[in-house]
Design a protein around this motif. Structure first.
Motif, PDB file in Angstrom:
ATOM      1  N   TYR A  26      34.104  30.289  -8.380  1.00  0.00           N
ATOM      2  CA  TYR A  26      34.055  31.402  -9.337  1.00  0.00           C
ATOM      3  C   TYR A  26      35.421  31.583 -10.011  1.00  0.00           C
ATOM      4  O   TYR A  26      35.499  31.817 -11.218  1.00  0.00           O
ATOM      5  CB  TYR A  26      33.651  32.709  -8.643  1.00  0.00           C
ATOM      6  CG  TYR A  26      32.167  32.831  -8.385  1.00  0.00           C
ATOM      7  CD1 TYR A  26      31.284  33.090  -9.422  1.00  0.00           C
ATOM      8  CD2 TYR A  26      31.657  32.705  -7.102  1.00  0.00           C
ATOM      9  CE1 TYR A  26      29.919  33.217  -9.191  1.00  0.00           C
ATOM     10  CE2 TYR A  26      30.300  32.821  -6.860  1.00  0.00           C
ATOM     11  CZ  TYR A  26      29.434  33.080  -7.906  1.00  0.00           C
ATOM     12  OH  TYR A  26      28.092  33.197  -7.675  1.00  0.00           O
ATOM     13  N   LEU A  27      36.495  31.481  -9.232  1.00  0.00           N
ATOM     14  CA  LEU A  27      37.837  31.644  -9.787  1.00  0.00           C
ATOM     15  C   LEU A  27      38.171  30.528 -10.786  1.00  0.00           C
ATOM     16  O   LEU A  27      38.707  30.795 -11.867  1.00  0.00           O
ATOM     17  CB  LEU A  27      38.877  31.689  -8.667  1.00  0.00           C
ATOM     18  CG  LEU A  27      38.817  32.906  -7.742  1.00  0.00           C
ATOM     19  CD1 LEU A  27      39.810  32.761  -6.594  1.00  0.00           C
ATOM     20  CD2 LEU A  27      39.061  34.188  -8.517  1.00  0.00           C
ATOM     21  N   VAL A  28      37.854  29.286 -10.436  1.00  0.00           N
ATOM     22  CA  VAL A  28      38.126  28.163 -11.339  1.00  0.00           C
ATOM     23  C   VAL A  28      37.308  28.287 -12.614  1.00  0.00           C
ATOM     24  O   VAL A  28      37.831  28.111 -13.723  1.00  0.00           O
ATOM     25  CB  VAL A  28      37.849  26.812 -10.629  1.00  0.00           C
ATOM     26  CG1 VAL A  28      37.852  25.658 -11.614  1.00  0.00           C
ATOM     27  CG2 VAL A  28      38.875  26.575  -9.533  1.00  0.00           C
ATOM     28  N   ALA A  29      36.015  28.604 -12.478  1.00  0.00           N
ATOM     29  CA  ALA A  29      35.160  28.745 -13.662  1.00  0.00           C
ATOM     30  C   ALA A  29      35.649  29.874 -14.561  1.00  0.00           C
ATOM     31  O   ALA A  29      35.643  29.750 -15.798  1.00  0.00           O
ATOM     32  CB  ALA A  29      33.706  28.983 -13.246  1.00  0.00           C
ATOM     33  N   SER A  30      36.102  30.968 -13.968  1.00  0.00           N
ATOM     34  CA  SER A  30      36.625  32.089 -14.761  1.00  0.00           C
ATOM     35  C   SER A  30      37.896  31.696 -15.495  1.00  0.00           C
ATOM     36  O   SER A  30      38.069  32.028 -16.681  1.00  0.00           O
ATOM     37  CB  SER A  30      36.905  33.295 -13.859  1.00  0.00           C
ATOM     38  OG  SER A  30      35.716  33.751 -13.264  1.00  0.00           O
ATOM     39  N   ALA A  31      38.791  30.988 -14.819  1.00  0.00           N
ATOM     40  CA  ALA A  31      40.048  30.567 -15.447  1.00  0.00           C
ATOM     41  C   ALA A  31      39.785  29.587 -16.590  1.00  0.00           C
ATOM     42  O   ALA A  31      40.390  29.698 -17.666  1.00  0.00           O
ATOM     43  CB  ALA A  31      40.964  29.935 -14.407  1.00  0.00           C
ATOM     44  N   VAL A  32      38.886  28.643 -16.385  1.00  0.00           N
ATOM     45  CA  VAL A  32      38.564  27.668 -17.435  1.00  0.00           C
ATOM     46  C   VAL A  32      37.894  28.362 -18.616  1.00  0.00           C
ATOM     47  O   VAL A  32      38.177  28.045 -19.776  1.00  0.00           O
ATOM     48  CB  VAL A  32      37.684  26.522 -16.867  1.00  0.00           C
ATOM     49  CG1 VAL A  32      37.147  25.635 -17.971  1.00  0.00           C
ATOM     50  CG2 VAL A  32      38.471  25.698 -15.867  1.00  0.00           C
ATOM     51  N   THR A  33      37.030  29.324 -18.339  1.00  0.00           N
ATOM     52  CA  THR A  33      36.380  30.087 -19.409  1.00  0.00           C
ATOM     53  C   THR A  33      37.418  30.846 -20.236  1.00  0.00           C
ATOM     54  O   THR A  33      37.409  30.781 -21.472  1.00  0.00           O
ATOM     55  CB  THR A  33      35.347  31.080 -18.825  1.00  0.00           C
ATOM     56  OG1 THR A  33      34.365  30.345 -18.098  1.00  0.00           O
ATOM     57  CG2 THR A  33      34.674  31.882 -19.917  1.00  0.00           C
ATOM     58  N   ALA A  34      38.315  31.546 -19.555  1.00  0.00           N
ATOM     59  CA  ALA A  34      39.349  32.309 -20.263  1.00  0.00           C
ATOM     60  C   ALA A  34      40.248  31.383 -21.077  1.00  0.00           C
ATOM     61  O   ALA A  34      40.567  31.687 -22.239  1.00  0.00           O
ATOM     62  CB  ALA A  34      40.176  33.118 -19.268  1.00  0.00           C
ATOM     63  N   GLY A  35      40.617  30.250 -20.500  1.00  0.00           N
ATOM     64  CA  GLY A  35      41.466  29.296 -21.208  1.00  0.00           C
ATOM     65  C   GLY A  35      40.772  28.706 -22.425  1.00  0.00           C
ATOM     66  O   GLY A  35      41.365  28.614 -23.514  1.00  0.00           O
ATOM     67  N   ALA A  76      36.626  21.713 -25.536  1.00  0.00           N
ATOM     68  CA  ALA A  76      36.571  21.031 -24.235  1.00  0.00           C
ATOM     69  C   ALA A  76      36.535  22.051 -23.090  1.00  0.00           C
ATOM     70  O   ALA A  76      35.764  21.896 -22.132  1.00  0.00           O
ATOM     71  CB  ALA A  76      37.770  20.101 -24.082  1.00  0.00           C
ATOM     72  N   GLY A  77      37.337  23.100 -23.186  1.00  0.00           N
ATOM     73  CA  GLY A  77      37.360  24.132 -22.146  1.00  0.00           C
ATOM     74  C   GLY A  77      36.040  24.873 -22.028  1.00  0.00           C
ATOM     75  O   GLY A  77      35.547  25.122 -20.928  1.00  0.00           O
ATOM     76  N   VAL A  78      35.440  25.218 -23.167  1.00  0.00           N
ATOM     77  CA  VAL A  78      34.158  25.935 -23.149  1.00  0.00           C
ATOM     78  C   VAL A  78      33.044  25.036 -22.598  1.00  0.00           C
ATOM     79  O   VAL A  78      32.186  25.490 -21.830  1.00  0.00           O
ATOM     80  CB  VAL A  78      33.822  26.482 -24.553  1.00  0.00           C
ATOM     81  CG1 VAL A  78      32.393  26.952 -24.633  1.00  0.00           C
ATOM     82  CG2 VAL A  78      34.775  27.621 -24.912  1.00  0.00           C
ATOM     83  N   LEU A  79      33.063  23.749 -22.960  1.00  0.00           N
ATOM     84  CA  LEU A  79      32.056  22.821 -22.419  1.00  0.00           C
ATOM     85  C   LEU A  79      32.207  22.665 -20.909  1.00  0.00           C
ATOM     86  O   LEU A  79      31.213  22.675 -20.171  1.00  0.00           O
ATOM     87  CB  LEU A  79      32.143  21.469 -23.116  1.00  0.00           C
ATOM     88  CG  LEU A  79      31.685  21.440 -24.573  1.00  0.00           C
ATOM     89  CD1 LEU A  79      31.941  20.067 -25.181  1.00  0.00           C
ATOM     90  CD2 LEU A  79      30.210  21.808 -24.691  1.00  0.00           C
ATOM     91  N   LEU A  80      33.453  22.520 -20.447  1.00  0.00           N
ATOM     92  CA  LEU A  80      33.688  22.416 -19.002  1.00  0.00           C
ATOM     93  C   LEU A  80      33.278  23.699 -18.292  1.00  0.00           C
ATOM     94  O   LEU A  80      32.653  23.661 -17.229  1.00  0.00           O
ATOM     95  CB  LEU A  80      35.159  22.097 -18.722  1.00  0.00           C
ATOM     96  CG  LEU A  80      35.558  21.989 -17.253  1.00  0.00           C
ATOM     97  CD1 LEU A  80      34.743  20.921 -16.540  1.00  0.00           C
ATOM     98  CD2 LEU A  80      37.049  21.713 -17.129  1.00  0.00           C
ATOM     99  N   ALA A  81      33.577  24.844 -18.878  1.00  0.00           N
ATOM    100  CA  ALA A  81      33.191  26.126 -18.282  1.00  0.00           C
ATOM    101  C   ALA A  81      31.674  26.259 -18.211  1.00  0.00           C
ATOM    102  O   ALA A  81      31.132  26.754 -17.215  1.00  0.00           O
ATOM    103  CB  ALA A  81      33.781  27.283 -19.087  1.00  0.00           C
ATOM    104  N   THR A  82      30.981  25.800 -19.248  1.00  0.00           N
ATOM    105  CA  THR A  82      29.508  25.835 -19.241  1.00  0.00           C
ATOM    106  C   THR A  82      28.961  25.002 -18.089  1.00  0.00           C
ATOM    107  O   THR A  82      28.045  25.430 -17.375  1.00  0.00           O
ATOM    108  CB  THR A  82      28.961  25.318 -20.584  1.00  0.00           C
ATOM    109  OG1 THR A  82      29.492  26.118 -21.637  1.00  0.00           O
ATOM    110  CG2 THR A  82      27.444  25.355 -20.614  1.00  0.00           C
ATOM    111  N   TYR A  83      29.535  23.817 -17.889  1.00  0.00           N
ATOM    112  CA  TYR A  83      29.124  22.966 -16.770  1.00  0.00           C
ATOM    113  C   TYR A  83      29.376  23.672 -15.434  1.00  0.00           C
ATOM    114  O   TYR A  83      28.505  23.701 -14.564  1.00  0.00           O
ATOM    115  CB  TYR A  83      29.863  21.628 -16.827  1.00  0.00           C
ATOM    116  CG  TYR A  83      29.724  20.819 -15.570  1.00  0.00           C
ATOM    117  CD1 TYR A  83      28.558  20.130 -15.288  1.00  0.00           C
ATOM    118  CD2 TYR A  83      30.759  20.766 -14.632  1.00  0.00           C
ATOM    119  CE1 TYR A  83      28.411  19.402 -14.119  1.00  0.00           C
ATOM    120  CE2 TYR A  83      30.631  20.044 -13.464  1.00  0.00           C
ATOM    121  CZ  TYR A  83      29.456  19.372 -13.215  1.00  0.00           C
ATOM    122  OH  TYR A  83      29.315  18.660 -12.051  1.00  0.00           O
TER     123      TYR A  83
END
Length: 185
Positions: A26-35, A76-83
């Motif tokens: 959850y923390l990693v996904a949140s950080a990637v989403t924010a980034g 790229a960040g939004v696509l990774l966050a979606t995954y």
């Protein structure tokens, strides 16, 4: 008396396995989403000439090349966050290890991306319960079944290593239940 003692012994052992719904994910996904969103807003600020972020002055960046590069990073960040959020939502990797002495079957189930993965193994093919501990940069603490004529079948979750005491306790409990040796301790 021996019959009474064996009658109270359970004939079914089920171990739940945690999937991808862990705090670290959850923390990693949140950080990637924010980034990712931050990079996209920076790119958009550069293109529109207006600051869309409260930090810095992204509108002052040149659209070519800085704004475009920020936009590429943002996509790229939004696509990774979606995954990552998809993996968390589907709880990939969750399942159970079920050992049934009445049916003489072990059933290992895991949730995959598109389907449930289920492996059935006759208990007679289980030679040992193996504890694999490796420390260092890439630590591994894994519990697996050593099978007759097949490669080892991992039982524990991937990602966060289990505490050593819990791994040994779980391995010893399973080996006792299956009446096979415990290896690697």
């Amino acid at each position: 008396m021996a019959n009474g003692a064996s009658a109270t012994r359970p004939s079914l052992l089920e171990q739940p396995v945690q999937g991808s719904r862990r705090l670290s994910n959850y923390l990693v996904a949140s950080a990637v989403t924010a980034g990712g969103i931050g990079f996209l807003l920076t790119s958009l600020s550069s293109r529109l000439g207006r600051d869309l972020l409260p930090l810095g002055h992204p509108a002052e960046l040149e659209w070519v090349p800085q704004g475009l590069v920020m936009g590429a990073y943002g996509i790229a960040g939004v696509l990774l966050a979606t995954y990552l959020w998809s993996v968390i939502t589907l709880d990939v990797g969750a399942g159970s290890n079920r050992f049934d002495q009445e049916s003489s079957q072990a059933t290992i189930t895991r949730r995959g991306f598109r389907q449930k993965i289920e492996v059935d193994i006759p208990l007679r093919e289980i030679l040992a319960v193996k504890v694999d501990v490796r420390d260092g940069l890439n630590p591994r603490r894994r519990l697996s079944l050593r099978l007759q004529g097949r490669s080892d079948l991992p039982l524990t979750r991937v990602g966060e290593p289990l505490p050593l005491a819990e791994l040994e306790r779980s391995g010893a409990e399973l080996a006792r239940f299956l009446k096979v040796p415990l290896e690697g301790v």
